[in-house]
Design an enzyme around this catalytic site. Structure first.
Site, short mmCIF file in Angstrom:
data_model
loop_
_atom_site.label_atom_id
_atom_site.label_comp_id
_atom_site.label_asym_id
_atom_site.label_seq_id
_atom_site.Cartn_x
_atom_site.Cartn_y
_atom_site.Cartn_z
N ARG A 1 -9.79 70.43 47.79
CA ARG A 1 -9.90 69.50 46.67
C ARG A 1 -8.90 69.78 45.55
NH1 ARG A 1 -16.22 70.80 46.34
NH2 ARG A 1 -15.31 72.81 46.96
N THR B 1 -18.15 79.15 51.67
CA THR B 1 -19.05 80.25 51.34
C THR B 1 -19.73 80.00 50.00
OG1 THR B 1 -17.46 81.61 50.10
CG2 THR B 1 -17.44 81.81 52.50
N HIS C 1 -15.79 75.00 42.99
CA HIS C 1 -15.16 74.85 44.30
C HIS C 1 -15.06 76.18 45.04
CE1 HIS C 1 -13.08 70.78 43.15
NE2 HIS C 1 -14.39 70.75 43.07
N ASP C 2 -15.48 77.25 44.42
CA ASP C 2 -15.61 78.54 45.11
C ASP C 2 -16.98 78.67 45.76
OD1 ASP C 2 -15.15 81.08 46.04
OD2 ASP C 2 -15.20 82.06 44.08
#
Length: 466
Positions: A416, A351, A282-283
Protein backbone atom coordinates in the site's frame (compact mmCIF):
# COMPACT_ATOMS: atom_id res chain seq x y z
CA UNK A 1 -35.00 -36.26 32.24
CA UNK A 2 -32.54 -34.01 34.06
CA UNK A 3 -33.02 -30.47 32.67
CA UNK A 4 -29.34 -29.61 32.63
CA UNK A 5 -28.49 -32.81 30.80
CA UNK A 6 -31.13 -31.97 28.24
CA UNK A 7 -29.53 -28.55 27.68
CA UNK A 8 -26.20 -30.25 27.08
CA UNK A 9 -27.76 -32.58 24.56
CA UNK A 10 -29.17 -29.60 22.64
CA UNK A 11 -25.68 -28.12 22.27
CA UNK A 12 -24.33 -31.39 20.94
CA UNK A 13 -27.36 -31.73 18.68
CA UNK A 14 -26.66 -28.32 17.09
CA UNK A 15 -23.09 -29.36 16.40
CA UNK A 16 -24.16 -32.77 15.13
CA UNK A 17 -26.59 -31.18 12.68
CA UNK A 18 -24.00 -29.09 10.92
CA UNK A 19 -20.75 -30.98 11.43
CA UNK A 20 -21.40 -34.68 11.96
CA UNK A 21 -17.80 -35.64 11.33
CA UNK A 22 -16.69 -33.62 14.35
CA UNK A 23 -18.77 -35.75 16.72
CA UNK A 24 -17.90 -39.05 15.06
CA UNK A 25 -14.22 -38.55 14.35
CA UNK A 26 -13.04 -36.40 17.21
CA UNK A 27 -15.32 -36.58 20.21
CA UNK A 28 -16.97 -39.99 20.02
CA UNK A 29 -16.07 -42.10 23.02
CA UNK A 30 -14.11 -39.37 24.82
CA UNK A 31 -14.82 -37.43 27.96
CA UNK A 32 -13.68 -34.09 26.55
CA UNK A 33 -17.12 -33.00 25.37
CA UNK A 34 -18.73 -33.89 28.68
CA UNK A 35 -16.01 -32.10 30.64
CA UNK A 36 -16.39 -29.05 28.41
CA UNK A 37 -20.15 -28.94 28.86
CA UNK A 38 -19.83 -29.30 32.62
CA UNK A 39 -17.64 -26.20 32.67
CA UNK A 40 -20.53 -23.72 32.62
CA UNK A 41 -18.76 -20.44 31.96
CA UNK A 42 -21.93 -18.84 30.67
CA UNK A 43 -24.01 -19.69 33.75
CA UNK A 44 -25.12 -16.15 34.43
CA UNK A 45 -26.73 -15.60 31.02
CA UNK A 46 -28.56 -18.94 31.11
CA UNK A 47 -29.45 -18.74 34.82
CA UNK A 48 -28.31 -22.33 35.30
CA UNK A 49 -26.87 -23.68 38.58
CA UNK A 50 -23.09 -23.66 38.90
CA UNK A 51 -22.59 -27.24 40.10
CA UNK A 52 -21.36 -29.70 37.44
CA UNK A 53 -23.70 -32.16 35.80
CA UNK A 54 -24.12 -34.93 38.38
CA UNK A 55 -24.65 -37.75 35.88
CA UNK A 56 -21.46 -37.17 33.90
CA UNK A 57 -19.31 -39.99 35.39
CA UNK A 58 -22.12 -42.47 34.82
CA UNK A 59 -22.69 -41.27 31.24
CA UNK A 60 -19.01 -41.48 30.39
CA UNK A 61 -18.93 -45.13 31.38
CA UNK A 62 -22.31 -46.15 29.95
CA UNK A 63 -22.13 -44.42 26.57
CA UNK A 64 -18.55 -44.67 25.39
CA UNK A 65 -19.45 -45.14 21.75
CA UNK A 66 -22.00 -42.40 21.17
CA UNK A 67 -23.11 -39.79 23.65
CA UNK A 68 -26.12 -39.00 21.47
CA UNK A 69 -27.53 -42.47 22.08
CA UNK A 70 -28.58 -41.48 25.60
CA UNK A 71 -32.32 -42.12 25.95
CA UNK A 72 -34.31 -38.92 25.58
CA UNK A 73 -37.85 -37.79 26.29
CA UNK A 74 -40.41 -37.79 23.48
CA UNK A 75 -40.44 -33.98 23.36
CA UNK A 76 -36.70 -33.82 22.77
CA UNK A 77 -36.93 -36.57 20.15
CA UNK A 78 -39.56 -34.51 18.31
CA UNK A 79 -37.33 -31.41 18.27
CA UNK A 80 -34.30 -33.44 17.19
CA UNK A 81 -36.18 -35.15 14.36
CA UNK A 82 -37.56 -31.85 13.09
CA UNK A 83 -34.17 -30.12 13.21
CA UNK A 84 -32.31 -33.04 11.65
CA UNK A 85 -34.78 -33.16 8.78
CA UNK A 86 -34.40 -29.45 8.15
CA UNK A 87 -30.59 -29.59 8.21
CA UNK A 88 -30.63 -32.56 5.84
CA UNK A 89 -33.09 -30.99 3.41
CA UNK A 90 -33.77 -27.25 3.42
CA UNK A 91 -30.60 -25.90 5.05
CA UNK A 92 -28.02 -28.12 3.40
CA UNK A 93 -29.55 -27.52 -0.04
CA UNK A 94 -29.32 -23.74 0.16
CA UNK A 95 -27.68 -22.19 -2.88
CA UNK A 96 -26.04 -18.85 -3.54
CA UNK A 97 -25.53 -16.98 -6.76
CA UNK A 98 -22.04 -18.11 -7.72
CA UNK A 99 -19.77 -15.22 -8.48
CA UNK A 100 -17.01 -14.67 -11.00
CA UNK A 101 -14.89 -12.16 -9.12
CA UNK A 102 -12.33 -11.90 -11.92
CA UNK A 103 -15.08 -10.70 -14.27
CA UNK A 104 -16.30 -8.32 -11.55
CA UNK A 105 -12.88 -6.68 -11.36
CA UNK A 106 -12.50 -6.43 -15.12
CA UNK A 107 -15.87 -4.70 -15.46
CA UNK A 108 -15.08 -2.15 -12.77
CA UNK A 109 -14.75 1.48 -13.83
CA UNK A 110 -11.84 1.79 -11.41
CA UNK A 111 -10.08 -1.60 -11.54
CA UNK A 112 -7.20 -0.42 -9.34
CA UNK A 113 -9.43 0.99 -6.59
CA UNK A 114 -9.22 -2.09 -4.38
CA UNK A 115 -5.70 -2.97 -5.51
CA UNK A 116 -4.31 0.23 -3.97
CA UNK A 117 -5.74 -0.86 -0.62
CA UNK A 118 -5.10 -4.62 -0.79
CA UNK A 119 -2.58 -5.34 -3.53
CA UNK A 120 -3.18 -6.71 -6.98
CA UNK A 121 -2.80 -10.36 -5.90
CA UNK A 122 -4.56 -10.13 -2.56
CA UNK A 123 -8.07 -11.15 -3.61
CA UNK A 124 -10.45 -13.88 -2.49
CA UNK A 125 -10.83 -16.60 -5.12
CA UNK A 126 -14.17 -17.48 -6.69
CA UNK A 127 -14.00 -20.96 -5.17
CA UNK A 128 -13.37 -19.58 -1.68
CA UNK A 129 -16.22 -17.08 -1.92
CA UNK A 130 -18.83 -19.44 -3.33
CA UNK A 131 -18.07 -22.19 -0.79
CA UNK A 132 -17.88 -19.82 2.18
CA UNK A 133 -21.06 -17.91 1.29
CA UNK A 134 -23.04 -21.13 0.88
CA UNK A 135 -21.76 -22.47 4.20
CA UNK A 136 -22.72 -19.23 5.98
CA UNK A 137 -26.26 -19.35 4.61
CA UNK A 138 -26.66 -22.95 5.73
CA UNK A 139 -25.38 -22.11 9.24
CA UNK A 140 -27.78 -19.17 9.52
CA UNK A 141 -30.65 -21.41 8.39
CA UNK A 142 -29.86 -24.01 11.05
CA UNK A 143 -29.63 -21.37 13.78
CA UNK A 144 -32.88 -19.72 12.68
CA UNK A 145 -34.72 -23.00 12.70
CA UNK A 146 -33.43 -24.08 16.08
CA UNK A 147 -34.06 -20.75 17.79
CA UNK A 148 -37.42 -19.98 16.23
CA UNK A 149 -38.61 -23.13 17.99
CA UNK A 150 -40.04 -22.06 21.35
CA UNK A 151 -39.39 -25.53 22.78
CA UNK A 152 -35.65 -25.15 22.25
CA UNK A 153 -35.67 -21.67 23.74
CA UNK A 154 -37.40 -23.10 26.81
CA UNK A 155 -34.78 -25.83 27.08
CA UNK A 156 -32.10 -23.11 27.01
CA UNK A 157 -33.93 -21.31 29.80
CA UNK A 158 -34.43 -18.12 27.73
CA UNK A 159 -36.50 -15.52 29.56
CA UNK A 160 -39.94 -15.62 27.91
CA UNK A 161 -40.78 -12.10 29.08
CA UNK A 162 -38.25 -10.67 26.62
CA UNK A 163 -39.34 -9.60 23.12
CA UNK A 164 -39.26 -12.58 20.77
CA UNK A 165 -36.47 -11.08 18.67
CA UNK A 166 -34.25 -10.82 21.75
CA UNK A 167 -35.13 -14.37 22.78
CA UNK A 168 -34.05 -15.66 19.37
CA UNK A 169 -30.78 -13.71 19.45
CA UNK A 170 -29.91 -14.98 22.92
CA UNK A 171 -30.67 -18.53 21.82
CA UNK A 172 -28.36 -18.15 18.80
CA UNK A 173 -25.55 -16.70 20.87
CA UNK A 174 -25.71 -19.51 23.41
CA UNK A 175 -25.61 -22.23 20.76
CA UNK A 176 -22.84 -20.48 18.81
CA UNK A 177 -20.71 -19.94 21.89
CA UNK A 178 -20.99 -23.54 22.94
CA UNK A 179 -20.40 -24.87 19.42
CA UNK A 180 -17.32 -22.70 18.85
CA UNK A 181 -15.91 -23.62 22.26
CA UNK A 182 -16.32 -27.36 21.78
CA UNK A 183 -15.19 -27.72 18.19
CA UNK A 184 -11.47 -28.46 17.86
CA UNK A 185 -9.20 -26.04 16.05
CA UNK A 186 -7.14 -27.60 13.32
CA UNK A 187 -3.66 -26.16 13.75
CA UNK A 188 -0.71 -26.52 11.45
CA UNK A 189 2.26 -28.28 13.00
CA UNK A 190 4.99 -25.65 13.35
CA UNK A 191 8.41 -26.43 14.79
CA UNK A 192 10.12 -23.47 16.44
CA UNK A 193 13.78 -22.95 17.26
CA UNK A 194 13.72 -21.78 20.87
CA UNK A 195 17.23 -20.39 20.52
CA UNK A 196 16.54 -18.38 17.34
CA UNK A 197 17.94 -14.87 17.60
CA UNK A 198 15.87 -13.28 14.83
CA UNK A 199 12.16 -13.11 14.14
CA UNK A 200 10.68 -15.12 11.30
CA UNK A 201 9.45 -13.09 8.36
CA UNK A 202 5.96 -14.60 8.45
CA UNK A 203 5.34 -13.99 12.18
CA UNK A 204 5.38 -17.63 13.30
CA UNK A 205 7.17 -18.61 16.53
CA UNK A 206 7.05 -15.15 18.11
CA UNK A 207 4.99 -16.95 20.75
CA UNK A 208 6.65 -20.32 21.36
CA UNK A 209 3.62 -21.84 23.11
CA UNK A 210 1.30 -20.69 20.33
CA UNK A 211 3.48 -20.52 17.19
CA UNK A 212 0.65 -19.35 14.92
CA UNK A 213 -0.25 -16.31 17.04
CA UNK A 214 0.06 -13.17 14.93
CA UNK A 215 1.38 -15.00 11.86
CA UNK A 216 0.21 -14.29 8.32
CA UNK A 217 -3.16 -15.53 7.09
CA UNK A 218 -4.54 -16.13 10.58
CA UNK A 219 -7.84 -14.54 11.50
CA UNK A 220 -8.09 -11.11 13.07
CA UNK A 221 -8.64 -11.47 16.81
CA UNK A 222 -11.66 -9.78 18.38
CA UNK A 223 -11.69 -7.74 21.59
CA UNK A 224 -15.44 -8.33 21.93
CA UNK A 225 -17.68 -10.97 20.29
CA UNK A 226 -19.02 -10.39 16.79
CA UNK A 227 -22.47 -8.81 16.60
CA UNK A 228 -23.78 -9.72 13.15
CA UNK A 229 -27.42 -9.15 12.30
CA UNK A 230 -28.14 -12.87 11.90
CA UNK A 231 -25.38 -13.80 14.40
CA UNK A 232 -23.41 -15.38 11.53
CA UNK A 233 -22.46 -12.86 8.83
CA UNK A 234 -25.00 -10.16 7.92
CA UNK A 235 -24.43 -6.49 8.77
CA UNK A 236 -25.02 -5.37 12.33
CA UNK A 237 -28.48 -3.98 13.07
CA UNK A 238 -30.01 -1.64 15.64
CA UNK A 239 -31.71 -3.09 18.71
CA UNK A 240 -35.02 -2.80 16.85
CA UNK A 241 -33.75 -4.85 13.92
CA UNK A 242 -33.50 -1.89 11.54
CA UNK A 243 -30.33 -0.83 9.64
CA UNK A 244 -27.87 1.39 11.49
CA UNK A 245 -27.81 5.12 10.65
CA UNK A 246 -26.10 6.37 7.50
CA UNK A 247 -22.38 6.54 8.29
CA UNK A 248 -21.91 9.86 6.48
CA UNK A 249 -24.57 11.43 8.71
CA UNK A 250 -22.89 9.94 11.78
CA UNK A 251 -19.59 11.42 10.62
CA UNK A 252 -21.17 14.88 10.38
CA UNK A 253 -22.61 14.65 13.88
CA UNK A 254 -19.39 13.34 15.43
CA UNK A 255 -16.85 15.50 13.57
CA UNK A 256 -19.06 18.36 12.45
CA UNK A 257 -17.91 20.63 15.27
CA UNK A 258 -14.82 21.47 13.22
CA UNK A 259 -16.53 21.64 9.84
CA UNK A 260 -16.26 25.42 9.93
CA UNK A 261 -12.59 25.31 10.95
CA UNK A 262 -13.14 27.04 14.30
CA UNK A 263 -11.14 24.48 16.30
CA UNK A 264 -7.51 25.60 16.54
CA UNK A 265 -4.82 23.76 14.60
CA UNK A 266 -2.36 21.73 16.63
CA UNK A 267 0.95 23.40 17.40
CA UNK A 268 2.51 19.95 17.88
CA UNK A 269 1.06 17.63 15.25
CA UNK A 270 1.58 17.87 11.51
CA UNK A 271 0.45 15.68 8.64
CA UNK A 272 3.45 13.48 9.47
CA UNK A 273 1.58 12.25 12.56
CA UNK A 274 -1.15 10.90 10.29
CA UNK A 275 1.33 9.49 7.78
CA UNK A 276 3.36 7.74 10.48
CA UNK A 277 0.17 6.38 12.07
CA UNK A 278 -0.85 4.89 8.73
CA UNK A 279 2.65 3.48 8.26
CA UNK A 280 2.45 1.76 11.67
CA UNK A 281 -1.03 0.42 10.94
CA UNK A 282 0.41 -1.15 7.77
CA UNK A 283 2.90 -3.04 9.96
CA UNK A 284 0.01 -4.75 11.75
CA UNK A 285 -2.93 -5.50 9.48
CA UNK A 286 -3.94 -6.03 5.88
CA UNK A 287 -7.32 -7.57 5.07
CA UNK A 288 -7.95 -9.51 1.90
CA UNK A 289 -10.27 -8.03 -0.73
CA UNK A 290 -13.28 -9.76 -2.22
CA UNK A 291 -12.86 -8.09 -5.57
CA UNK A 292 -16.59 -7.55 -5.97
CA UNK A 293 -17.60 -4.67 -8.24
CA UNK A 294 -19.86 -2.32 -6.26
CA UNK A 295 -20.56 -0.01 -9.21
CA UNK A 296 -23.21 1.19 -9.75
CA UNK A 297 -24.70 1.49 -6.26
CA UNK A 298 -28.21 0.74 -7.53
CA UNK A 299 -27.52 -3.00 -7.28
CA UNK A 300 -29.00 -3.41 -3.82
CA UNK A 301 -29.12 -7.21 -4.15
CA UNK A 302 -25.36 -7.55 -3.65
CA UNK A 303 -24.96 -8.13 0.13
CA UNK A 304 -21.20 -7.67 0.03
CA UNK A 305 -21.55 -4.07 -1.19
CA UNK A 306 -22.04 -1.60 1.66
CA UNK A 307 -21.75 1.66 -0.29
CA UNK A 308 -22.20 4.84 1.70
CA UNK A 309 -25.01 6.85 0.13
CA UNK A 310 -24.51 10.61 0.30
CA UNK A 311 -27.44 12.48 1.90
CA UNK A 312 -29.06 15.14 -0.25
CA UNK A 313 -28.16 17.75 2.37
CA UNK A 314 -24.45 16.93 1.99
CA UNK A 315 -23.39 19.70 -0.37
CA UNK A 316 -19.69 18.85 0.01
CA UNK A 317 -20.16 15.74 -2.16
CA UNK A 318 -23.44 16.50 -3.90
CA UNK A 319 -22.04 19.72 -5.43
CA UNK A 320 -19.36 17.51 -7.00
CA UNK A 321 -22.00 15.11 -8.36
CA UNK A 322 -20.92 12.35 -5.97
CA UNK A 323 -23.89 10.30 -4.81
CA UNK A 324 -22.11 7.45 -3.06
CA UNK A 325 -18.78 6.31 -1.66
CA UNK A 326 -17.93 2.83 -2.89
CA UNK A 327 -17.43 0.34 -0.07
CA UNK A 328 -17.25 -3.42 -0.16
CA UNK A 329 -16.91 -5.92 2.66
CA UNK A 330 -13.56 -7.63 3.17
CA UNK A 331 -12.88 -11.23 2.20
CA UNK A 332 -13.78 -13.83 4.79
CA UNK A 333 -12.41 -17.20 5.80
CA UNK A 334 -13.93 -20.35 4.34
CA UNK A 335 -15.01 -22.66 7.22
CA UNK A 336 -13.09 -25.93 7.45
CA UNK A 337 -16.38 -27.87 7.22
CA UNK A 338 -19.61 -27.07 5.41
CA UNK A 339 -22.37 -25.43 7.47
CA UNK A 340 -20.13 -25.13 10.52
CA UNK A 341 -21.66 -23.13 13.35
CA UNK A 342 -19.26 -20.20 13.60
CA UNK A 343 -19.33 -16.49 12.86
CA UNK A 344 -17.70 -14.85 9.85
CA UNK A 345 -14.01 -14.18 10.38
CA UNK A 346 -11.45 -12.36 8.26
CA UNK A 347 -7.80 -13.23 7.51
CA UNK A 348 -4.88 -10.92 8.25
CA UNK A 349 -2.51 -11.35 5.32
CA UNK A 350 0.52 -9.82 7.11
CA UNK A 351 2.08 -10.28 10.54
CA UNK A 352 0.21 -8.80 13.50
CA UNK A 353 3.39 -7.83 15.33
CA UNK A 354 5.31 -4.56 15.25
CA UNK A 355 8.23 -6.20 13.44
CA UNK A 356 8.84 -3.78 10.54
CA UNK A 357 7.05 -6.08 8.10
CA UNK A 358 6.04 -2.90 6.24
CA UNK A 359 9.75 -2.44 5.52
CA UNK A 360 10.83 -6.06 4.96
CA UNK A 361 7.64 -7.88 3.96
CA UNK A 362 5.67 -10.71 5.54
CA UNK A 363 6.72 -13.53 3.21
CA UNK A 364 10.11 -14.93 2.22
CA UNK A 365 9.35 -14.12 -1.41
CA UNK A 366 8.84 -10.40 -0.77
CA UNK A 367 11.73 -10.21 1.71
CA UNK A 368 14.16 -11.74 -0.78
CA UNK A 369 13.02 -9.47 -3.61
CA UNK A 370 13.76 -6.39 -1.46
CA UNK A 371 17.29 -7.39 -0.41
CA UNK A 372 20.59 -6.40 -1.96
CA UNK A 373 23.54 -8.79 -1.98
CA UNK A 374 25.55 -7.06 0.75
CA UNK A 375 22.94 -6.93 3.55
CA UNK A 376 21.44 -3.66 2.39
CA UNK A 377 17.97 -3.10 0.94
CA UNK A 378 17.51 -2.36 -2.74
CA UNK A 379 17.12 1.30 -3.71
CA UNK A 380 16.81 3.32 -6.88
CA UNK A 381 18.96 6.27 -7.86
CA UNK A 382 16.97 9.47 -7.97
CA UNK A 383 15.99 10.11 -11.62
CA UNK A 384 16.78 13.81 -11.34
CA UNK A 385 20.40 13.50 -10.35
CA UNK A 386 22.85 12.08 -7.85
CA UNK A 387 22.58 15.16 -5.60
CA UNK A 388 19.30 13.69 -4.37
CA UNK A 389 19.18 10.74 -2.02
CA UNK A 390 18.15 7.25 -3.10
CA UNK A 391 14.49 6.26 -3.41
CA UNK A 392 12.58 3.03 -2.96
CA UNK A 393 13.12 0.53 -5.79
CA UNK A 394 10.78 0.87 -8.74
CA UNK A 395 7.77 -1.42 -8.95
CA UNK A 396 8.36 -3.82 -11.82
CA UNK A 397 5.23 -5.90 -12.32
CA UNK A 398 2.72 -4.21 -10.04
CA UNK A 399 -0.67 -2.67 -10.73
CA UNK A 400 0.28 0.97 -10.10
CA UNK A 401 -0.04 2.97 -13.34
CA UNK A 402 2.50 5.64 -14.23
CA UNK A 403 2.68 7.78 -17.35
CA UNK A 404 6.17 9.12 -16.82
CA UNK A 405 9.34 7.06 -16.51
CA UNK A 406 10.72 9.72 -14.18
CA UNK A 407 7.76 9.32 -11.84
CA UNK A 408 7.69 5.57 -11.11
CA UNK A 409 5.60 3.65 -8.63
CA UNK A 410 7.63 2.14 -5.82
CA UNK A 411 8.09 -1.28 -4.25
CA UNK A 412 8.27 -1.89 -0.49
CA UNK A 413 7.48 -4.44 2.23
CA UNK A 414 3.83 -3.38 2.16
CA UNK A 415 1.89 -3.14 -1.09
CA UNK A 416 0.00 0.00 0.00
CA UNK A 417 3.00 2.33 0.00
CA UNK A 418 1.88 4.05 -3.23
CA UNK A 419 -1.46 5.05 -1.73
CA UNK A 420 -0.29 8.61 -1.07
CA UNK A 421 2.99 10.59 -1.18
CA UNK A 422 3.15 11.13 2.60
CA UNK A 423 2.99 7.41 3.31
CA UNK A 424 5.60 6.76 0.63
CA UNK A 425 7.87 9.28 2.31
CA UNK A 426 7.86 7.37 5.60
CA UNK A 427 8.58 4.12 3.75
CA UNK A 428 11.54 5.84 2.08
CA UNK A 429 12.88 7.10 5.41
CA UNK A 430 13.02 3.61 6.93
CA UNK A 431 14.63 1.98 3.90
CA UNK A 432 17.32 4.65 4.13
CA UNK A 433 17.56 3.98 7.87
CA UNK A 434 18.19 0.28 7.25
CA UNK A 435 20.92 1.09 4.75
CA UNK A 436 22.49 3.68 7.08
CA UNK A 437 22.80 1.12 9.91
CA UNK A 438 23.85 -1.72 7.59
CA UNK A 439 26.57 0.46 6.05
CA UNK A 440 27.95 1.11 9.55
CA UNK A 441 28.16 -2.65 10.18
CA UNK A 442 29.82 -3.23 6.80
CA UNK A 443 32.53 -0.73 7.69
CA UNK A 444 33.04 -1.74 11.31
CA UNK A 445 32.50 -5.52 11.53
CA UNK A 446 33.54 -8.68 9.73
CA UNK A 447 29.94 -9.95 9.60
CA UNK A 448 28.63 -11.69 6.52
CA UNK A 449 25.71 -10.10 4.56
CA UNK A 450 23.10 -12.33 6.25
CA UNK A 451 24.09 -11.23 9.74
CA UNK A 452 24.31 -7.60 8.66
CA UNK A 453 20.79 -7.79 7.24
CA UNK A 454 19.29 -9.59 10.25
CA UNK A 455 20.97 -7.41 12.89
CA UNK A 456 19.88 -4.27 11.06
CA UNK A 457 16.34 -5.59 10.65
CA UNK A 458 16.29 -6.31 14.37
CA UNK A 459 17.28 -2.72 15.19
CA UNK A 460 14.78 -1.13 12.77
CA UNK A 461 12.02 -3.29 14.27
CA UNK A 462 13.01 -2.11 17.74
CA UNK A 463 12.95 1.52 16.57
CA UNK A 464 9.36 1.13 15.39
CA UNK A 465 8.37 -0.54 18.65
CA UNK A 466 9.87 2.30 20.67
Amino acid sequence: MNRRLLVSLIFLLAIDLVSTYVIEDTFSGTGEVLDEISNLEDVQERNLPKEPLVHIPRLKEKHKDSFLEVSQEDAFETIKTRAMKLAANECSNITVKERNLEAERESSLRPNYQAFQHGSKNFMTDEQYNAAAKSEKCSACVLNTLCNDTSIRQLLNINTSLPEREQVRRCKRIILRRAMRIMPKEEESIECDEDAKYRTINGTCNNLKNPEFGSINTKFERLIPADYGDCISTLRESVTGHPLPNTREVSFKVHGSNADGLNPNSSVLSHLAMNFGQFMDHDLSLAEAQGVNCEPPEDEEEPECINIHIPKSDTIFRDRYIKFIEMEREAFIKPDSFCKLEVREHPNTITAYIDASNVYGSTDEIAESLRAADGLLLVMKHPHGCQFKNLLPAQVDGFCPTRNFFEPCFFSGDIRNNENPGLNSVHTIFVREHNRIATFFIKNTDWDPEKIYQETRRIVGAELQI
